[in-house]
Design a protein around this motif. Structure first.
Motif: not given
Lengths: 630, 581
Positions: A344-351, A438-445, A455-465
């Motif tokens: 899932k990718d709910e991020g909306y912040v892009t690079l 890099n959000r391979f896994y998401d944190i619990q707290r 980082i949960s707001k950043i689009r994963k592909s952009d974060l990883r890039r």
């Protein structure tokens, strides 16, 4: 049993639907061709019968001229039907070839595209050999089913129905006898068929076990040799192999006997029909039929022929049972893979590329050296944040599953350009931290921010890039050395790639390879040492040029002398970037700005090398441990 | 090649012969039954003598019973023969591979061996099944039907002389054009699967570089390619059926028109109506059997590649042989390299090792340091005779390693390989690789020496903890320590650690070495390492460079004499040096 049956019914419907989706026009046309072919294939028998009848009537008269007109007419009609059937047959077999291979391709693409989007967790928790067998074994069973079973079933169905209609036209009584026979045949088919299907599925399972075992042993064959363990592994192998044999033998025995049984039930049925026909003829019981014809010899004989034909059809259907059962099992597994939930990718912040205008960041199309985060939801004036590489963890807890927390209360920050190192025993959670950034896994707290953005707001592909990672296990892909380096930045020129290789200290050995940068890397990488592979991986990260780098034991297989040589390049590579380093070798981490000592998921010490030595804590122990014992 | 594979039939010779025999009998039944049926029809036509009908019916039912038992018997034997053959093939391959030397192992990749033992064997099994069942069936049918057609039709049967060669030639042409496509496409298919495997394995890299779309496009290209080739081949193969039908139809029309002409003009002299309809039936049977034959042909050609790949494994001769009168005991742990040179293959230009002269006393501890690619691992692999020297000789306990019984030698020379592997099973199962009969106490002791006991005891199931394939559920350092413990259980005279503590922290590393010197002082120990600290207390340290021993001496000596050693040492201890001041 019932539950499973209904389950595979669902799969069957879905499979058919999918095939129609793949070929909405071609598939119906093909099926029509098949039906047409089946229908007109049963017609010629009638004309054949007609010709024979004419010959029977007039052979004694020797009057060829009298009947030649009629015979020629029938022969011509026959030839026309033959031609039509040939055309239909030719068309559908060719169309079917396209549909089969095309559907397989579409399935493969669907599976692969779906797989690429699955979260890392899927690959961490599923056996790789298992995932692989979706593409090999399961696709194979599908091929068998689509290319052979489906047309065969269609043909048999259509021609059976035709024959049944003609039978009903002739005589309901005899049809009744035939139906009893058919009932018996279906019972037998179901019984034997389900047994053979059961064993065939078991055979697939056993085959999987053998495959797994062989793979494991072949991987460790050198260890087997070193420990002289050949005989023991042979014993283990024999056990699995014998198990596979016994299941396969049983499956095939059932499958092989089904045909003779059905054929001979057919023979017996034939006799019974003949006898019943005879009795009916003799006793003069009135016939019951659509045509209203009285039962006569001229009806009984073709009826007998049709009985044979009909039994042949059932035999054909039964031949396909195993293929269908295995195909369904394969389809079900394939659908399972396709149905896996994508990451899932709910991020909306892009690079975005940016440039500075009047002290303000503005988005631009062309590639600039400046990157910015673009927050769609933020008000106009602070929509853009410059990408600098500031990473912060605040009170982060994490566990791979609900029950067990692996990281506790991790709080840390890395300012742009800083080098942060993690040290600690294996299993302390060092690699896990990098999995979170890099959000391979998401944190619990807690929260992790990048340049102040969660980082949960950043689009994963952009974060990883924006992050470069060099992993513990070096993965290179089949292809040339330069292609592997270019993987970091697809539009990099050859010069850029070489520049990166020089930076990583890989240039020297690459030029000494037989074909330099064009040397092909085999998938198992047998032609390169572990250290050389790591150097190529570093070059790959260098060409990507990300602001933040994560190095997880990136240099563990490079000897320290080479590392020394590489170090300059590494320093250059790390310069101006935020770097997270994980290393066993303390020499690699000494010059970090901050060193975090992890123990069982907690940061127990932090500070510079000098600070930590002065503290005389765990780090000091780790560092001086070797000397202490002397 | 065929002969190599045939050797694996062994105990399944009987069913392999029985199956075609039974098939033949079944065919005979199948051919007689229509005769009787024709009689039965004649009876019905002739006037419905119910008694005769029942008599013929009885005969038919008995024949059906016979046909059933032959058919079922054939099916059973065929299943046993083909599955058994497959089992023996797998077994022979596996056993063969177990005899391979390292050199042989290097030749085959793991995945290719796995495919050979699974997919390829399945292909051969299928082809064998077809052969056993159809190889007799279709020629028999053909001969029988052709004979009958000639008897029945006389001149009319000439049509088959024309049609059959046409069909045979066109079937042959189809096969000929399809085979090269198949050969080629299977290679592409392998490559496609290989790229899937790489993606599964390397998903972290794909995702890190956000290359999903790139990989998808790449995959689509190769999938399209494979699909196009397969479609091409299958389209050609799809010609088979219409072609057969065409020949059948031509023959039919010929028999029908020319036949009826003959009957009528000759007034039934040259051909009668009964023969006429029988001809039509045999016409069909002849072409059917040809068709079946072509199917066998396809299966066999498709299995040919697989058979070749299997034969390759079976024919690969191990490059190491046990000597005829092997020495069964290793006297002590001394090692002598006398002017040893080595290269991995005859074609290699460079010697991996050149002119090595080295003499190690029993009980000595030797450290080896050197950059990647300086043949450190190569050197030590010669000691347990994992490879044979090219020139010179390696002696262990004063005896040339080539004179030892290989198992004796390897039991006394324990190597912990660089690329080490744990197998799925419990920790105990894994440790027992070192000693089949090791007691719990012995295992614990070995683990204590290797500094593994502590973490093992922390596992919930301790020594019975299940290790997953490849040791996936233990960390790199833990894996290495378990591997060392496993080697220790052999109680070897020589223990070789090939960079086996690289993932172990310095302190534990030191503890392991300390334990070695205290508890197994008489064992000769050779330690390859990247870290100077791992070798600096060794009796002698070798510095390897470019396949030769550059320097040799103690830590102190080397610091003075060897520039390489000094460089390595300084790179690792620079900051430490500052601290000590």
């Amino acid at each position: 049993m019932n539950k499973r049956a209904s389950f595979s019914k669902k799969t069957a419907i879905r499979l058919i639907k999918t095939l129609f989706e793949f070929y909405p026009v071609m598939l119906p046309i093909t099926l029509l061709c098949i039906v047409f072919n089946a229908l007109i294939s049963s017609v010629p028998a009638v004309f054949q019968q007609n010709i024979i009848a004419i010959v029977e009537k007039s052979w004694q008269s020797r009057d060829w001229n009298g009947v030649s007109g009629q015979i020629t007419k029938y022969v011509l009609i026959l030839a026309t039907f033959y031609a039509l059937s040939l055309i239909a047959g030719f068309t559908y077999t060719r169309l079917m070839a396209t549909i089969t291979q095309g559907s397989l391709k579409k399935f493969r693409l669907k599976m692969f595209n779906g797989m690429e989007d699955l979260p890392i967790k899927y690959f961490d928790t599923n056996n790789h050999g298992d995932i692989m067998s979706y593409y090999t074994n399961d696709i194979d069973t599908l091929r068998q089913m689509i290319s052979q079973s489906i047309p065969q079933l269609m043909i048999s169905l259509v021609s059976s129905l035709t024959i049944l209609c003609i039978m009903l036209y002739y005589s309901a009584w005899l049809l009744f006898v035939v139906l009893i026979g058919i009932f018996l045949m279906t019972k037998v088919t179901k019984r034997i068929g389900s047994n053979s299907a059961k064993y065939f599925i078991q055979q697939q399972i056993e085959l999987g076990k053998v495959e797994g075992f062989v793979e494991e042993i072949m991987n460790g064959q050198k260890v087997v040799k070193v420990f002289c363990h050949e005989e023991r592994t042979e014993e283990d192998f024999d056990r699995l192999n014998d198990e596979l044999f016994s299941v396969a033998e049983r499956a095939n025995k059932y499958a092989n006997t089904l045909m003779p049984i059905l054929m001979n039930i057919g023979n017996v049925l034939y006799v019974v029909v003949a006898i019943v026909g005879g009795i009916l003829l003799l006793s003069g019981i009135p016939n019951l039929s659509v045509s209203g014809m009285a039962l006569s010899i001229s009806i009984t004989v073709p009826f007998l022929n049709m009985t044979r034909q009909f039994c042949g059809n059932i035999g054909q259907v039964s031949n396909q049972i195993n293929a269908v059962v295995m195909g369904m099992a394969g389809a079900e597994r394939i659908f399972n893979l396709i149905d896996e939930t994508a990451e899932k990718d709910e991020g909306y912040v892009t690079l975005v590329n940016a440039k500075e205008e009047n002290g303000k960041l503005v988005e631009c199309k062309e590639r600039t050296e400046v990157w910015a985060w673009k927050d769609e939801k933020a008000p106009e004036e602070n929509r853009y944040t410059r990408l600098t590489g500031d990473v912060r963890f605040k009170d982060v807890d994490f566990g791979y599953n609900e029950e067990k927390t692996v990281l506790h209360d991790i709080t840390l920050y890395a300012k742009p350009g800083q080098k942060v190192a993690f040290v600690g025993a294996t299993g302390a959670g060092k690699t896990t931290i990098t999995n979170l950034i890099n959000r391979f896994y998401d944190i619990q707290r807690g929260t992790i921010t990048y340049d102040g953005i969660d980082i949960s707001k950043i689009r994963k592909s952009d974060l990883r890039r924006s992050l470069g990672i060099i992993l513990q296990d070096t993965v290179l892909f089949t292809g040339s050395v330069i292609e592997n380096i270019r993987y970091g930045k697809l539009d990099a020129t050859d010069e850029e790639c070489m520049e990166a290789a020089k930076l990583a200290g890989a240039h020297d050995f690459i030029t000494r390879l037989p074909e330099g940068y064009q040397t092909m890397i085999a998938s198992n990488g047998a032609n390169l040492s572990q250290g050389q592979r790591q150097l190529i991986a570093i070059a790959r990260a260098a060409v990507a040029d990300p602001p933040v780098m994560i190095m997880d034991e990136a240099t563990s297989s490079i000897d320290t002398r080479t590392e020394e040589i590489v170090q300059k390049g590494m320093d250059a590579l790390m310069h101006g970037r935020t770097v997270f380093v994980i290393a066993h070798r303390l020499s690699t981490v000494q010059n970090s700005d901050v060193i975090m000592v992890l123990e069982q998921g907690h940061i127990i010490e932090r500070g510079s090398h000098e600070d930590l030595i002065a503290q005389k804590g765990k780090y000091y122990q780790l560092y001086t441990g070797a000397f202490e014992l002397e | 090649m065929i002969r190599v594979l045939m050797k694996s039939i062994r105990e399944y010779k009987k069913p392999s012969i029985l199956a075609p025999l039974l098939v033949s009998m079944e065919v005979i039944m199948e051919c007689i039954i229509p005769f009787v049926v024709a009689r039965l029809i004649n009876q019905i036509k002739g006037g419905c003598d119910l008694g005769m009908i029942i008599r013929y019916g009885m005969i038919l039912i008995v024949m059906a019973g016979l046909s059933l038992s032959f058919g079922a018997g054939a099916g059973f034997n065929c299943a046993t023969a083909s599955c058994g053959f497959a089992r023996n093939l797998r077994k022979d391959m596996f056993y063969r591979i177990q005899t391979y030397s390292f050199e042989n192992i290097d030749k085959f990749s793991t995945s290719s061996l796995v495919t050979r033992m699974t997919t390829d064997v399945t292909n051969v099994q299928m082809a064998y099944m077809m052969l056993v069942r159809l190889a007799f069936r279709s020629p028999l049918m053909l001969i029988f039907s052709a004979t009958m057609a000639i008897i029945m039709g006389g001149k009319m049967a000439l049509i088959f002389v024309i049609v059959i060669p046409i069909l045979a030639v066109s079937l042959f042409l189809v096969m000929k054009s399809v085979t090269p496509i198949f050969k080629n496409v299977f290679k592409k298919y392998d490559a496609l699967n290989n790229s899937i495997q790489e993606n599964i394995k390397g998903m972290r890299v794909v995702k890190s570089y956000v290359r999903q779309e790139y990989e998808k496009a790449k995959f689509e290209r190769s999938a399209e390619d494979v699909c196009a080739d397969f479609t091409r081949a299958e389209k050609i193969l799809a010609l088979n059926n219409p072609m057969m039908q065409f020949c059948l139809y031509v023959a039919m029309i010929f028999v029908l028109s020319f036949g009826s002409y003959t009957i009528i003009t000759s007034g039934g002299m040259d051909l009668d109506v009964g023969q006429f309809s029988a001809l039509l039936v045999y016409n069909f049977q002849i072409l059917m059997s040809l068709m079946m034959f072509s199917m066998v042909f396809v299966m066999v050609t498709m299995a040919e590649e697989s058979a070749k790949r299997i034969a390759e494994v079976l024919m690969e001769e191990t490059t190491l042989h046990n000597p005829e009168h092997p020495v069964m005991e290793v006297a002590d742990g001394s090692i002598d390299f006398d002017n040893v040179s080595f290269r991995y293959s005859e074609h290699a230009e460079k010697m991996a090792l050149a002119n090595i002269d080295l003499h190690i006393k029993s009980g000595e501890t030797i450290g080896i340091i050197g950059g990647t690619g300086t043949s450190k691992s190569t050197l030590i692999q010669l000691i347990p005779r994992l490879y044979d020297v090219t020139t010179g000789s390696v002696k262990v306990g004063g005896v040339d390693v080539r004179d030892y019984d290989i198992e004796t030698l390897r039991n006394q020379v324990a190597v912990v390989l660089q690329k080490n592997i744990l197998f799925s099973g419990s920790i105990k199962d894994n440790l027992r690789w070192g000693d089949q009969n090791a007691t719990d106490a012995q295992m614990k002791e070995a683990c204590e020496l290797a500094q593994a006991d502590e973490f093992v005891m922390q596992f919930p199931h301790q020594y019975t903890t299940h290790i997953e394939q490849g040791g996936a559920n233990v960390s790199g350092g833990q894996k290495q320590r378990l591997c060392i413990a496993r080697a220790l259980l052999k109680k070897p005279k020589i223990l070789i650690l090939d960079d086996s503590t690289s993932a172990v922290d310095t302190k534990t590393d030191a503890l392991i070495r300390k334990a070695f010197s205290e508890y197994i002082p008489t064992t000769t120990k050779i330690i390859i390492a990247q870290r100077v600290s791992s070798v600096q207390d060794a009796d002698r340290i070798l510095v390897m460079d470019g396949g030769t021993i550059k320097n040799i001496g103690t830590h102190e000596e080397l610091l003075k004499t060897s520039s390489i050693y000094r460089e390595v040492y300084e790179s690792q201890n620079r900051a430490g040096g500052e601290e000590n001041e």
